[in-house]
Design a protein around this motif. Structure first.
Motif, PDB file in Angstrom:
ATOM      1  N   SER A  68      33.976  33.210 -22.990  1.00 33.24           N
ATOM      2  CA  SER A  68      34.885  32.239 -23.609  1.00 33.24           C
ATOM      3  C   SER A  68      34.262  31.541 -24.814  1.00 33.24           C
ATOM      4  O   SER A  68      34.757  30.508 -25.259  1.00 33.24           O
ATOM      5  N   ASP A  69      33.188  32.077 -25.365  1.00 34.33           N
ATOM      6  CA  ASP A  69      32.616  31.535 -26.595  1.00 34.33           C
ATOM      7  C   ASP A  69      33.240  32.232 -27.808  1.00 34.33           C
ATOM      8  O   ASP A  69      34.006  33.191 -27.675  1.00 34.33           O
ATOM      9  N   ASP A  70      32.917  31.713 -28.986  1.00 33.79           N
ATOM     10  CA  ASP A  70      33.404  32.305 -30.243  1.00 33.79           C
ATOM     11  C   ASP A  70      34.934  32.328 -30.297  1.00 33.79           C
ATOM     12  O   ASP A  70      35.548  33.315 -30.694  1.00 33.79           O
ATOM     13  N   LEU A  71      35.547  31.212 -29.882  1.00 39.20           N
ATOM     14  CA  LEU A  71      37.001  31.113 -29.851  1.00 39.20           C
ATOM     15  C   LEU A  71      37.551  30.634 -31.184  1.00 39.20           C
ATOM     16  O   LEU A  71      36.817  30.119 -32.031  1.00 39.20           O
ATOM     17  N   THR A  72      38.858  30.801 -31.347  1.00 42.02           N
ATOM     18  CA  THR A  72      39.573  30.259 -32.504  1.00 42.02           C
ATOM     19  C   THR A  72      40.439  29.096 -32.031  1.00 42.02           C
ATOM     20  O   THR A  72      41.287  29.271 -31.158  1.00 42.02           O
ATOM     21  N   PHE A  73      40.211  27.916 -32.586  1.00 42.02           N
ATOM     22  CA  PHE A  73      40.939  26.714 -32.174  1.00 42.02           C
ATOM     23  C   PHE A  73      42.342  26.756 -32.763  1.00 42.02           C
ATOM     24  O   PHE A  73      42.523  26.875 -33.977  1.00 42.02           O
ATOM     25  N   ASP A  74      43.364  26.664 -31.883  1.00 34.19           N
ATOM     26  CA  ASP A  74      44.756  26.801 -32.326  1.00 34.19           C
ATOM     27  C   ASP A  74      45.463  25.461 -32.504  1.00 34.19           C
ATOM     28  O   ASP A  74      46.127  25.237 -33.510  1.00 34.19           O
ATOM     29  N   CYS A  75      45.364  24.593 -31.518  1.00 38.24           N
ATOM     30  CA  CYS A  75      46.083  23.326 -31.643  1.00 38.24           C
ATOM     31  C   CYS A  75      45.517  22.279 -30.702  1.00 38.24           C
ATOM     32  O   CYS A  75      44.753  22.590 -29.780  1.00 38.24           O
ATOM     33  N   LEU A  76      45.920  21.053 -30.968  1.00 37.51           N
ATOM     34  CA  LEU A  76      45.516  19.903 -30.175  1.00 37.51           C
ATOM     35  C   LEU A  76      46.777  19.179 -29.721  1.00 37.51           C
ATOM     36  O   LEU A  76      47.641  18.859 -30.539  1.00 37.51           O
ATOM     37  N   CYS A  77      46.884  18.940 -28.421  1.00 39.11           N
ATOM     38  CA  CYS A  77      48.065  18.264 -27.869  1.00 39.11           C
ATOM     39  C   CYS A  77      47.668  16.918 -27.291  1.00 39.11           C
ATOM     40  O   CYS A  77      46.612  16.797 -26.664  1.00 39.11           O
ATOM     41  N   GLY A  78      48.504  15.920 -27.506  1.00 36.23           N
ATOM     42  CA  GLY A  78      48.294  14.606 -26.913  1.00 36.23           C
ATOM     43  C   GLY A  78      49.407  14.301 -25.931  1.00 36.23           C
ATOM     44  O   GLY A  78      50.585  14.366 -26.281  1.00 36.23           O
ATOM     45  N   ILE A  79      49.044  13.996 -24.691  1.00 35.96           N
ATOM     46  CA  ILE A  79      50.037  13.747 -23.642  1.00 35.96           C
ATOM     47  C   ILE A  79      49.918  12.305 -23.176  1.00 35.96           C
ATOM     48  O   ILE A  79      48.820  11.837 -22.858  1.00 35.96           O
ATOM     49  N   GLN A  80      51.029  11.609 -23.138  1.00 34.42           N
ATOM     50  CA  GLN A  80      51.024  10.225 -22.680  1.00 34.42           C
ATOM     51  C   GLN A  80      51.640  10.135 -21.292  1.00 34.42           C
ATOM     52  O   GLN A  80      52.698  10.696 -21.034  1.00 34.42           O
ATOM     53  N   ASP A  81      50.939   9.411 -20.414  1.00 32.65           N
ATOM     54  CA  ASP A  81      51.423   9.170 -19.058  1.00 32.65           C
ATOM     55  C   ASP A  81      51.638   7.666 -18.933  1.00 32.65           C
ATOM     56  O   ASP A  81      50.709   6.925 -18.609  1.00 32.65           O
ATOM     57  N   PRO A  82      52.858   7.186 -19.217  1.00 33.69           N
ATOM     58  CA  PRO A  82      53.081   5.730 -19.264  1.00 33.69           C
ATOM     59  C   PRO A  82      52.794   5.069 -17.919  1.00 33.69           C
ATOM     60  O   PRO A  82      53.004   5.643 -16.858  1.00 33.69           O
ATOM     61  N   LEU A  83      52.301   3.833 -17.996  1.00 31.31           N
ATOM     62  CA  LEU A  83      52.050   3.071 -16.784  1.00 31.31           C
ATOM     63  C   LEU A  83      53.364   2.706 -16.111  1.00 31.31           C
ATOM     64  O   LEU A  83      54.367   2.441 -16.776  1.00 31.31           O
ATOM     65  N   ARG A  84      53.348   2.693 -14.779  1.00 29.38           N
ATOM     66  CA  ARG A  84      54.517   2.183 -14.063  1.00 29.38           C
ATOM     67  C   ARG A  84      54.598   0.671 -14.249  1.00 29.38           C
ATOM     68  O   ARG A  84      53.558  -0.006 -14.353  1.00 29.38           O
ATOM     69  N   PRO A  85      55.799   0.129 -14.288  1.00 25.67           N
ATOM     70  CA  PRO A  85      55.956  -1.294 -14.596  1.00 25.67           C
ATOM     71  C   PRO A  85      55.216  -2.233 -13.653  1.00 25.67           C
ATOM     72  O   PRO A  85      54.830  -3.335 -14.045  1.00 25.67           O
ATOM     73  N   ASP A  86      55.016  -1.811 -12.402  1.00 25.35           N
ATOM     74  CA  ASP A  86      54.421  -2.722 -11.422  1.00 25.35           C
ATOM     75  C   ASP A  86      52.898  -2.647 -11.347  1.00 25.35           C
ATOM     76  O   ASP A  86      52.274  -3.406 -10.609  1.00 25.35           O
ATOM     77  N   VAL A  87      52.283  -1.751 -12.126  1.00 29.12           N
ATOM     78  CA  VAL A  87      50.840  -1.524 -11.991  1.00 29.12           C
ATOM     79  C   VAL A  87      50.035  -2.740 -12.419  1.00 29.12           C
ATOM     80  O   VAL A  87      49.117  -3.174 -11.710  1.00 29.12           O
ATOM     81  N   VAL A  88      50.343  -3.300 -13.583  1.00 29.76           N
ATOM     82  CA  VAL A  88      49.537  -4.398 -14.121  1.00 29.76           C
ATOM     83  C   VAL A  88      49.546  -5.596 -13.175  1.00 29.76           C
ATOM     84  O   VAL A  88      48.495  -6.175 -12.867  1.00 29.76           O
ATOM     85  N   ASP A  89      50.726  -5.968 -12.671  1.00 29.97           N
ATOM     86  CA  ASP A  89      50.820  -7.100 -11.743  1.00 29.97           C
ATOM     87  C   ASP A  89      50.091  -6.811 -10.434  1.00 29.97           C
ATOM     88  O   ASP A  89      49.439  -7.703  -9.859  1.00 29.97           O
ATOM     89  N   ALA A  90      50.192  -5.558  -9.964  1.00 30.50           N
ATOM     90  CA  ALA A  90      49.527  -5.204  -8.703  1.00 30.50           C
ATOM     91  C   ALA A  90      48.005  -5.267  -8.838  1.00 30.50           C
ATOM     92  O   ALA A  90      47.315  -5.780  -7.953  1.00 30.50           O
TER      93      ALA A  90
END
Length: 296
Positions: A68-90
């Motif tokens: 798996s060395d000598d690869l060609t980099f194709d793309c970069l993805c950013g994924i957001q996992d929003p916090l549940r509304p009750d997490v901060v208070d908990a």
């Protein structure tokens, strides 16, 4: 190939740019790492995608993955996992109740720190650390950091288990034989005080000596099969309802709705039951002692 962006990029020697393949220069590498860092600081989980062309696949490629060395980099993805509304208070409620909430994750450290700050887990003066750095610590060094350690990123399941064992001391090896069983091939005399999670006598000595050493009461959440050792080693293992059967069987409680606020409620009910038992015993002892004194 897809995976943690910085690791995928580290295996690449070229990059795909509008359909053309270019050599991955040092400056271009720094630019892509800068984008990864910017995404991570905005609480995005980054995934890198790369490929490698073969004139012909190796004969045994179905059983043995090609290099798996000598690869060609194709793309970069950013994924957001929003916090549940009750997490901060908990999280805030747990902290007010004297519970230290820690995050142990496989995410990039910048992503983990950003999410931990949003949750209120990472506070001013708190420590964030990566798994490889954590594994290089001695037991004594870890004990100094533990009161401030709030985020452990790029961690492995073994790191989670080690952290739990060092906190509560339950699964620590008691003698040389048990230590060598946990660390096969390592020298007890040279490494017993240098390799995590340590051993029982050393752990007790660092906490006041035999009979005076008390560990933390540790609750651990997890949903995967790899989390089972940490769930088993914890004083209270909390598996997610969507987790694997192995994780559920290793835990004490299953959180059916996968919400952190449900853990807060479990603590509330547990403490309420404990307080009620204490009040009941206090009442019964007082009444019965007084009755005995009056009678006799």
């Amino acid at each position: 190939v897809k995976g943690a962006s910085e690791y995928v990029l580290g295996r690449c020697s070229s990059v795909s740019n509008n359909g053309n393949v270019e050599r991955l220069s040092e400056s271009l590498n720094q630019d892509i790492n800068g984008v990864i860092l910017g995404m991570a600081r905005n609480a995005l989980r980054t995934i890198g995608v790369a490929h490698r062309d073969f004139d012909s696949l190796p004969a045994d490629w179905e059983n043995t993955a090609p290099d798996s060395d000598d690869l060609t980099f194709d793309c970069l993805c950013g994924i957001q996992d929003p916090l549940r509304p009750d997490v901060v208070d908990a999280v805030r409620t747990c902290q007010r109740a004297g519970i230290m909430v820690r995050m142990v994750t496989g995410d990039n450290i910048e992503t983990a720190k950003a999410i931990a700050r949003q949750c209120g887990i990472l506070t001013e003066g708190g420590e964030a650390m990566e798994g490889p750095t954590f594994r290089d610590l001695t037991p004594e060094q870890l004990d100094r950091i533990l009161p401030r350690l709030q985020v452990l990123a790029r961690s492995s399941p073994d790191d989670k288990h080690t952290l739990v064992v060092r906190l509560n001391g339950v699964k620590l090896p008691h003698d040389k034989e048990q230590w060598q069983e946990m660390h096969p091939g390592k020298d007890w005399d040279q490494l017993k005080d240098r390799v995590l999670p340590g051993y029982r006598a050393e752990w007790e000595a660092a906490r006041g000596g035999h009979g005076k050493a008390f560990g933390e009461v540790v609750g651990v959440t997890g949903d995967g099969t790899n989390d089972a050792p940490a769930l088993k080693a914890a004083d209270v293992g909390l598996a997610m309802g969507t987790g694997t059967d192995v994780a559920k069987s290793a835990s004490d409680i299953v959180i059916l709705d996968d919400r952190f606020s449900s853990i807060k409620q479990a603590v509330l009910w547990g403490r309420s039951v404990y307080d009620n038992i204490r009040k009941f015993l206090q009442f019964q002892l007082t009444v019965n002692v007084v009755a005995l004194v009056i009678t006799f």
